[in-house]
Scaffold this active site. Structure first.
Site, PDB file in Angstrom:
ATOM      1  N   GLU A 102      22.704  48.087  35.125  1.00 24.71           N
ATOM      2  CA  GLU A 102      22.224  46.856  35.734  1.00 24.71           C
ATOM      3  C   GLU A 102      22.715  46.749  37.170  1.00 24.71           C
ATOM      4  OE1 GLU A 102      21.594  44.001  31.872  1.00 24.71           O
ATOM      5  OE2 GLU A 102      23.534  43.884  32.890  1.00 24.71           O
ATOM      6  N   CYS A 136      32.071  51.193  30.842  1.00 22.85           N
ATOM      7  CA  CYS A 136      33.336  51.221  31.572  1.00 22.85           C
ATOM      8  C   CYS A 136      34.464  51.495  30.590  1.00 22.85           C
ATOM      9  CB  CYS A 136      33.572  49.886  32.280  1.00 22.85           C
ATOM     10  SG  CYS A 136      35.083  49.819  33.275  1.00 22.85           S
ATOM     11  N   CYS A 143      35.552  40.872  30.104  1.00 22.24           N
ATOM     12  CA  CYS A 143      34.361  41.457  30.731  1.00 22.24           C
ATOM     13  C   CYS A 143      33.423  42.040  29.689  1.00 22.24           C
ATOM     14  CB  CYS A 143      34.793  42.538  31.719  1.00 22.24           C
ATOM     15  SG  CYS A 143      33.422  43.373  32.537  1.00 22.24           S
ATOM     16  N   GLY A 181      31.140  49.507  35.463  1.00 19.99           N
ATOM     17  CA  GLY A 181      31.977  50.660  35.728  1.00 19.99           C
ATOM     18  C   GLY A 181      33.111  50.396  36.701  1.00 19.99           C
ATOM     19  N   SER A 212      35.251  47.501  44.666  1.00 24.53           N
ATOM     20  CA  SER A 212      36.232  46.791  43.850  1.00 24.53           C
ATOM     21  C   SER A 212      36.837  47.740  42.823  1.00 24.53           C
ATOM     22  CB  SER A 212      35.566  45.611  43.139  1.00 24.53           C
ATOM     23  OG  SER A 212      36.488  44.938  42.308  1.00 24.53           O
ATOM     24  N   SER A 235      40.935  43.984  41.739  1.00 21.06           N
ATOM     25  CA  SER A 235      40.870  43.036  40.628  1.00 21.06           C
ATOM     26  C   SER A 235      42.272  42.885  40.051  1.00 21.06           C
ATOM     27  CB  SER A 235      39.894  43.554  39.557  1.00 21.06           C
ATOM     28  OG  SER A 235      38.584  43.617  40.073  1.00 21.06           O
ATOM     29  N   HIS A 237      43.899  39.682  38.910  1.00 23.70           N
ATOM     30  CA  HIS A 237      43.697  38.825  37.744  1.00 23.70           C
ATOM     31  C   HIS A 237      44.971  38.285  37.081  1.00 23.70           C
ATOM     32  CE1 HIS A 237      39.572  39.731  38.265  1.00 23.70           C
ATOM     33  NE2 HIS A 237      39.610  40.937  37.726  1.00 23.70           N
ATOM     34  N   ASN A 311      33.122  33.492  33.184  1.00 23.26           N
ATOM     35  CA  ASN A 311      31.767  33.346  32.675  1.00 23.26           C
ATOM     36  C   ASN A 311      31.718  33.761  31.212  1.00 23.26           C
ATOM     37  OD1 ASN A 311      30.262  32.600  35.144  1.00 23.26           O
ATOM     38  ND2 ASN A 311      30.975  34.587  35.865  1.00 23.26           N
ATOM     39  N   CYS A 358      29.594  37.402  37.379  1.00 22.94           N
ATOM     40  CA  CYS A 358      30.748  38.298  37.279  1.00 22.94           C
ATOM     41  C   CYS A 358      31.231  38.407  35.837  1.00 22.94           C
ATOM     42  CB  CYS A 358      31.879  37.773  38.161  1.00 22.94           C
ATOM     43  SG  CYS A 358      33.353  38.782  38.127  1.00 22.94           S
TER      44      CYS A 358
END
Length: 385
Positions: A102, A136, A143, A181, A212, A235, A237, A311, A358
């Site tokens: 995607e 990934c 995620c 990925g 990223s 990233s 987090h 999300n 995201c």
């Protein structure tokens, strides 16, 4: 048929004409000048799915080579899904091996951003979020892509083809490697793809490309030499190793202390800002003490922190998480800005209704293309500069 096995012979996959390394190697082996590569790419860009034998002004030896080993496009758009407000389009791209990835087009109005406290010049333009792998292996628990596991790396041509597909729908100015990925786990292909899109005929500015990573230290150490002026986003987090490992299992291989040391070396060498991605998870990493911890660990660096609202991504381990209340996000931002003088932004929510936001990229959508009213937002990249 193969006499030994009784099975039909395996047909070798052709390469994308945008696979620069493969095309350059074939031309060099055939004694053909590589100066013709941009001409081939320009023709392919202007004439989608053309026959490569129609590319004008090439040496005669180039045509059978192109016909036998390359195709203008090796992928196709299986569906294009638009968000209700028209600002986001998610492309489901089918690769020649039958896998899907995607890519997401995000449309912005640069005039809504600020630069030095003043409205920015410019107008409408788009950012493309590209994938670098099918699935990934990082397994970040918040995620959706991580639920797919790792399937395969994309070739550089398959990465570039995402831009080619997107350019048919929108004028792309920025590219962010924030799709499916871990880009630095497919380092060579990503570097080659960036070099193609920053050269002729695409001519994107390296300063408008952001890669990223969860923090692949050895790759970050090579990043600057291979991709000067390209933006690096990390990233993070979480401000501490324990919390980071809870939500990002792969972080065990990249201790936060070593990661921050590598970022200091990177920044001392190039002087560029580093973008820190920080997803806000209710009760996990979003409390006042976390803001102070984050401020302390980032103080030695020149960074922009991008706070990302969580999300929803369906079932699995991610269903255990909840989005941080907006007021808590603002309080977190206020601490970073007011106490530590760290530039901090909150990412705009775009494409959530089409699972294009995201952390939501996972192959699961049917073909549809409803268009709604367009309400353009300022791009986070405009706010960062």
């Amino acid at each position: 048929m193969s006499v030994a096995s009784g099975r039909p012979p395996v047909r070798m996959a052709v390469r994308s004409v945008f696979d620069a390394g493969a095309l350059r190697s074939e031309f060099e082996s055939a004694g053909i000048s590589t100066k013709f590569l941009p001409l081939i790419w320009r023709h392919a860009l202007d004439n989608p799915n053309c026959d490569l034998e129609d590319v004008p002004s090439l040496p005669s030896a180039a045509y059978p080579l192109l016909r036998d080993k390359f195709r203008t496009m090796t992928s196709s758009v299986a569906s294009a899904v638009d968000s209700a407000d028209g600002t986001t389009t998610k492309l489901l791209v089918r690769l020649q091996n039958g896998s899907y990835i995607e890519a997401v087009i995000m449309r912005y109005d640069t005039r809504l951003g600020k630069y030095d406290g003043k409205p920015r010049p410019g107008g409408l333009r788009s950012t493309l979020c590209v994938s670098s792998q099918v699935g990934c292996k990082m397994g970040c628990k918040f995620c959706a892509t991580g639920t797919m596991g790792f399937k395969s790396n994309l070739s550089s041509g398959e990465i570039v083809e995402q831009l080619v597909h997107a350019l048919r729908l929108s004028n792309i100015r920025n590219i962010v490697f924030m799709g499916m990925g871990e880009p630095l786990n497919n380092y060579s292909a990503v570097v080659e793809a960036v070099k193609v899109v920053t050269g002729s005929p695409f001519q994107l500015s390296p300063k408008r490309i952001t890669i990223s990573t969860v923090g692949i230290i050895h790759a970050i150490n090579k990043f600057l030499g291979d991709l000067p002026n390209v933006n690096l986003a990390v990233s993070l987090h979480a401000p501490d190793q324990e919390t980071r490992c809870q939500i990002m299992p792969a972080a065990r291989a990249f201790p936060i202390s070593r990661l921050l040391d590598s970022l200091q070396v990177y920044q001392k060498t190039c002087g560029q800002k580093i973008f820190i991605e920080y997803i806000m998870l209710d009760g996990v990493n979003d409390q006042e003490q976390h803001a102070h911890q984050l401020g302390n660990v980032l103080e030695p660096l020149k960074v922009v922190v991008n706070l990302i609202p969580f999300n929803p991504v369906g079932g699995g381990t991610s269903s255990h998480y909840k989005a941080t209340p907006s007021q808590t996000v603002l309080s977190f931002q206020k601490i970073l800005r007011g106490v530590y003088n760290i530039r901090t932004t909150v990412r705009q929510q775009m494409g959530q209704d089409i699972s294009g936001a995201c952390g939501q990229l996972v192959v699961n959508l049917p073909l549809r293309r409803p268009l709604g009213l367009t309400t353009l937002l300022p791009d986070i990249e405009d706010l960062r500069i």
